[in-house]
Structure formats: C-alpha cells, structure tokens
Write a protein that holds these residues in place. Structure first.
Motif, short mmCIF file in Angstrom:
data_model
loop_
_atom_site.label_atom_id
_atom_site.label_comp_id
_atom_site.label_asym_id
_atom_site.label_seq_id
_atom_site.Cartn_x
_atom_site.Cartn_y
_atom_site.Cartn_z
N ILE A 18 0.83 -1.20 0.00
CA ILE A 18 0.00 0.00 0.00
C ILE A 18 0.87 1.26 0.00
O ILE A 18 0.37 2.37 -0.22
N SER A 19 2.17 1.09 0.21
CA SER A 19 3.09 2.23 0.16
C SER A 19 3.13 2.86 -1.23
O SER A 19 3.62 3.99 -1.39
N LEU A 20 2.60 2.16 -2.24
CA LEU A 20 2.52 2.72 -3.59
C LEU A 20 1.49 3.84 -3.69
O LEU A 20 1.49 4.61 -4.67
N PHE A 21 0.60 3.92 -2.70
CA PHE A 21 -0.53 4.87 -2.77
C PHE A 21 -0.12 6.30 -3.12
O PHE A 21 -0.64 6.88 -4.09
N PRO A 22 0.81 6.94 -2.37
CA PRO A 22 1.11 8.33 -2.70
C PRO A 22 1.77 8.50 -4.07
O PRO A 22 1.54 9.51 -4.75
N PHE A 23 2.60 7.51 -4.48
CA PHE A 23 3.23 7.58 -5.80
C PHE A 23 2.18 7.47 -6.91
O PHE A 23 2.24 8.16 -7.93
N TYR A 24 1.22 6.60 -6.71
CA TYR A 24 0.11 6.41 -7.66
C TYR A 24 -0.68 7.71 -7.82
O TYR A 24 -1.01 8.12 -8.94
N ILE A 25 -0.95 8.37 -6.70
CA ILE A 25 -1.69 9.63 -6.72
C ILE A 25 -0.87 10.71 -7.41
O ILE A 25 -1.38 11.47 -8.25
N ALA A 26 0.42 10.78 -7.09
CA ALA A 26 1.28 11.82 -7.67
C ALA A 26 1.42 11.65 -9.18
O ALA A 26 1.34 12.62 -9.94
N VAL A 27 1.62 10.41 -9.64
CA VAL A 27 1.75 10.16 -11.08
C VAL A 27 0.45 10.50 -11.81
O VAL A 27 0.45 11.10 -12.89
N SER A 28 -0.69 10.11 -11.22
CA SER A 28 -1.99 10.39 -11.84
C SER A 28 -2.25 11.89 -11.90
O SER A 28 -2.75 12.41 -12.91
N ALA A 29 -1.90 12.61 -10.83
CA ALA A 29 -2.10 14.06 -10.82
C ALA A 29 -1.20 14.74 -11.84
O ALA A 29 -1.61 15.70 -12.51
N ALA A 30 0.03 14.24 -11.98
CA ALA A 30 0.95 14.80 -12.97
C ALA A 30 0.45 14.54 -14.39
O ALA A 30 0.52 15.43 -15.26
N ALA A 31 -0.11 13.34 -14.63
CA ALA A 31 -0.66 13.03 -15.95
C ALA A 31 -1.83 13.95 -16.27
O ALA A 31 -1.97 14.44 -17.41
N MET A 32 -2.69 14.20 -15.28
CA MET A 32 -3.82 15.11 -15.48
C MET A 32 -3.33 16.51 -15.85
O MET A 32 -3.86 17.15 -16.77
N LEU A 33 -2.30 16.99 -15.17
CA LEU A 33 -1.75 18.31 -15.45
C LEU A 33 -1.17 18.39 -16.85
O LEU A 33 -1.42 19.36 -17.59
N LEU A 34 -0.41 17.38 -17.26
CA LEU A 34 0.22 17.38 -18.58
C LEU A 34 -0.84 17.34 -19.69
O LEU A 34 -0.72 18.06 -20.70
N LEU A 35 -1.85 16.53 -19.52
CA LEU A 35 -2.92 16.45 -20.52
C LEU A 35 -3.67 17.78 -20.63
O LEU A 35 -4.00 18.24 -21.73
N SER A 36 -3.93 18.40 -19.49
CA SER A 36 -4.65 19.66 -19.48
C SER A 36 -3.84 20.77 -20.15
O SER A 36 -4.38 21.59 -20.91
N GLU A 37 -2.53 20.79 -19.88
CA GLU A 37 -1.69 21.82 -20.50
C GLU A 37 -1.57 21.61 -22.00
O GLU A 37 -1.53 22.58 -22.78
N ARG A 38 -1.53 20.37 -22.43
CA ARG A 38 -1.50 20.10 -23.87
C ARG A 38 -2.81 20.55 -24.51
O ARG A 38 -2.81 21.10 -25.63
N LEU A 39 -3.93 20.34 -23.84
CA LEU A 39 -5.21 20.80 -24.35
C LEU A 39 -5.23 22.33 -24.46
O LEU A 39 -5.73 22.89 -25.44
N ASN A 40 -4.66 23.00 -23.46
CA ASN A 40 -4.59 24.47 -23.52
C ASN A 40 -3.82 24.95 -24.74
O ASN A 40 -4.20 25.95 -25.36
N ARG A 41 -2.75 24.25 -25.08
CA ARG A 41 -1.97 24.63 -26.27
C ARG A 41 -2.81 24.45 -27.54
O ARG A 41 -2.74 25.28 -28.46
N VAL A 42 -3.58 23.36 -27.60
CA VAL A 42 -4.45 23.13 -28.76
C VAL A 42 -5.47 24.25 -28.89
O VAL A 42 -5.72 24.78 -29.97
#
Length: 408
Positions: free
Chosen positions: A369-393
C-alpha cells in the motif's frame, strides 16, 4: 426566476450526492443480514457505476429528444424507486437488480444538470453546484449513522433518503415548465454578450465534425479520467495507507479522510467567489498544481501530521478542477456538441473512478500500500500534462481563428 430555479438545481445535486456514500455507511450492518462476502459491496458499486456510464453515453440523445427537465424528473424517479427498493429488498439478488436503475438514473441527471448549468449560468454557479453534491455526499452517512447507531436499522436510513428523493420528484414535477423558460431567458441574454474569440470559427467547423473528432476532445476526456481516478482513489485507499504506513488508528484515519472531502466541498464553495476574478483555465491549472503538491507531500517520508496536510491540500487542489472543466465545455468545443461531449465526459469520469481505485488495490495487494502516494502523484501529474496540452491546442485554434478574421 433564474435564481429561484437555480435553487431547484442545487437541491437536485444534493439528491445526486445522497446515494453515493450511502452503501458504504450501511454495508457493515447489511453484510451479515444478507450473509454476503465483504467484496459484494464492491460488486454493487460496479453495477451502479456501469449503469451510470451507459446512461452518461446515451444522455446526449436523451436530452436532445426529451429535454433536461423531463430527463431529470425521470432519472430522479428511478433513483428514488431504487433506494426504496434497497430498503425493502428481501435478498441480495434484489439489491443487485435495484442497483441497475440507481446507476442509470444517476448518469443522465448528472450529465443533464452539468450541461444545463454550463450553458445557462456563470462559472461560479458550476462550482457551487458541485459544492452541493458534497453536501449530499456528507449528509447521507450522517442520516444512516443516526439509524444504525442504535441497532440494525439501515432500512430506515434508506427509506429516509428515498423519501427525500421522492420529495424532490414532486418539486421537479411542479417546476417542469420552468426549464424551457429559464433556457430562453438565458439564450436571450447570451445573444447580447460579445462572442468569445474563436467560438464562431469552432461552431462553423463543428457543424460537419463528429464530437470525438473535434481537436482536443480526447485530451479533455483523459483529463477527466485522471481527475476522477485521483479523487476516488484517495477516498477509497487513503485510510488504509494511513493505518498501514503511518500507524494511525482506523477511526483517526477515517476522520482525516473526511477532512479531505471537506477540503473539496469547502474549496468548491470558495472557488465560486474566485471565479469572479480568475478564469476557468487559471483555476484548473492552479488546482492541478496544488493537488500535485499535496500528493508530493504524501510521498515524502515525513511524520504522520504532514499526511493530514497532504490530504487537505490535495482536496483543496481538486476542488476547482472538475466544475471548471465542465463549465469550459461549451467554450472549448462549441455549443452544438457540448451536450453530447458532456455525456462523454461524465462516462469517462465514472470510468476513471470505477477502474483506477481497484487498479491500485491490485497493485497494493501484490506489492504494498506504500505505492498509494506515488500512484496519486503520477496520476495528478498526468492530469496536469494532458490539461496543459489541451490548452496549447485551444490557444492555437484561437490564433488561427483570429488570423482568419484579420485576413477577411
């Protein structure tokens, strides 16, 4: 009239949040009565989620054919009837059967109300709308807790919530003519407002395009998937992480996770006022950065108190993202397909909240279960990157539209 009717919509969203946390609160006393395995609650949740996804995908056609008012009324009748069915179910098979209309009703009303508010009201109303969902999600455990605290009276809890839902059905029926009237008033006022740069070009291009082929739609859908994945995963596994990795008592861990939900609810209330000063795009970006910061705080090997801060910061960061992304839908992709795209976004959002938490559960059972914070951080980072790419479009599209206007 528009303000009075907005109160009705807020009440509808409270009712939408009521069933979401009801099963989890009642299951500890329902499970022994039905002689069911602990995992059965997860199966019921999956059935409800599947129905929600199906109705969200079909919501565009349903709303175009029958209108938001009628669809909302029928959906509330379905959810109220399903909750009443839960209260009187004599066996587990009946719970499974009633889970189907519960999910089907939730998806259509969610997509319909979100599109209606995005099309006819300002951004702060969308934030407050989802704040009221949090009110409903917070009230139902309190209602259920009141009835089960003195014994195995979970059926009375379901009856009470079903009664609230049927009360809303009566209100929606009496106010049914207002849906079209408020929409016409809103459309008249919007015609007097200046056109958003690039929106006319988008509307013209969207006439011949399928919704999923409009540039940026898929990026937006994946942003919704990761957002709801993060929100649901923290809610489901945050307590287990705090107990297993931080050594907190279960009751304390549950209380800390409630602070996380409190951060989302309070954050959305505050966001409603901030929208008067900042754009949706700025609030989305700021919320994603704040949520990522909260996840990073959970990753760091710090004392347990910092985990509470991490959960609270994550909740506050998530608060503006969902309502602001929903409100941006007509601006991003044009009004012609906004209703259909809103349904797609709801479906993908529920897919994220349905699949991503179990995926972490599988990884945690296999590794830790120690993977929990890493899983959240990676998912949040993916959301940010996708959103910023959408902003560029979107920025490139606006620049192209501006250039075509200058040339003409």
């Amino acid at each position: 009239m528009a303000t009075f009717f907005l109160i009705i919509i807020y009440l509808a969203f409270i009712s939408l949040g009521l069933p979401d946390s009801l099963l989890g609160s009642a299951w500890p006393v329902m499970q022994p009565e039905f002689h069911a395995p602990l995992s059965t609650a997860g199966m019921l949740f999956m059935i409800v989620a599947a129905g929600t996804i199906v109705s969200s995908l079909a919501s565009g056609r349903m709303l175009n054919r029958f209108g938001t008012g009628k669809v909302t009324l029928i959906s509330c009748i379905m959810t109220a009837g399903a909750l009443l069915g839960y209260a009187v179910s004599p066996s587990l098979i009946w719970l499974i059967l009633f889970a189907i209309p519960l999910g089907l009703g939730a998806g259509s009303v969610d997509a319909g109300l979100n599109h209606y508010v995005a099309a006819h009201y300002k951004a702060h109303h969308m934030s407050w709308l989802h704040c009221f969902w949090g009110v409903g999600a917070t009230l139902s455990p309190l209602i259920m807790g009141h009835f089960i605290s003195g014994g195995n009276a979970w059926r009375q809890g379901y009856l009470t919530v079903a009664g609230i839902q049927f009360g809303l059905v009566v209100i929606l029926f009496l106010t049914l003519p207002l849906w079209d009237k408020v929409a016409k008033i809103s459309q008249g006022s919007q015609q007097e407002e200046p056109e958003i740069l690039g929106s006319g070009h988008l509307e013209e291009a969207a006439q011949s395009a399928r919704p999923l082929r409009i540039k940026g739609v898929k990026l937006a859908l994946f942003s919704f998937l990761f957002y709801c994945g993060v929100e649901a995963t923290v809610g489901l596994w945050g307590s287990s992480f705090l107990v297993s990795m931080k050594g907190l008592p279960a009751a304390t861990a549950a209380q800390w996770v409630s602070f996380y939900y409190g951060g989302i609810t309070v954050g959305r209330f505050i966001t409603g006022f901030i929208t008067f000063k900042l754009s949706n795009r700025t609030l989305i970006r700021g919320g994603q950065l704040l949520a990522l910061a909260g996840a990073v705080l959970l990753v760091l090997p710090l004392p347990a108190g910092f985990s509470l801060a991490g959960l609270l910061i994550t909740g506050l960061g998530l608060a503006p993202i969902y309502p602001c992304m929903l409100h941006e839908t007509p601006v991003r992709f044009g009004k012609k397909h906004a209703q259909t795209i809103m349904g797609y976004q709801m479906a993908v959002a529920y897919t994220g909240s349905t699949l991503m938490p179990p995926l972490l559960g599988f990884l945690a059972s296999s590794i830790s279960i120690s993977l929990f914070p890493f899983y959240i951080a990676v998912s949040a980072a993916a959301m940010l990157l996708l959103s910023e790419r959408l902003n560029r479009v979107l920025t490139r599209r606006a620049a192209i539209s501006s250039s075509s206007i200058d040339i003409s």
